[in-house]
Design a protein around this motif. Structure first.
Motif: not given
Length: 104
Positions: A23-35, A46-54
């Motif tokens: 869910t975290a990865l999918r939400f990040a792909d949809s533009g959300a910022r994830i906690v 780290k995986e999300i920040n590497k793919k979508h930016g810091n």
């Protein structure tokens, strides 16, 4: 990337693995910022920040069986993101209960 969740702040308990991580990865792909709120990180943030930016994801250590941990996590999430828009609870807990033994 679609942008349905652009700039929404999503807290995902149990986000370190399994359905929470997916869910975290999918939400990040949809533009959300994830906690990512979990007992261990597993580096999903780290995986999300590497793919979508810091600054697109953070990890907050949280044991959902502790009200103090939950309160601290929500405060940290709101401080980081300015608010909380979405909460998904994938964290699970288990307690042993001898169900069959109690029936006898």
């Amino acid at each position: 990337m679609d942008s349905r969740l652009k700039d929404r702040i999503a807290v995902i308990t149990g986000g370190g693995s399994g359905l929470g991580k997916a869910t975290a990865l999918r939400f990040a792909d949809s533009g959300a910022r994830i906690v990512i709120a979990d007992i261990t990180s597993n580096d999903v943030e780290k995986e999300i920040n590497k793919k979508h930016g810091n600054d697109k994801a953070i990890f907050v250590k949280c044991d959902v069986t502790s009200e103090d941990n939950i309160s601290s996590m929500v405060k940290e999430a709101a401080s980081w993101g300015g608010r909380v828009d979405i909460i998904c609870n994938y964290a699970g807990t288990a307690q042993y209960h001898p169900f069959l033994e109690s029936l006898m």
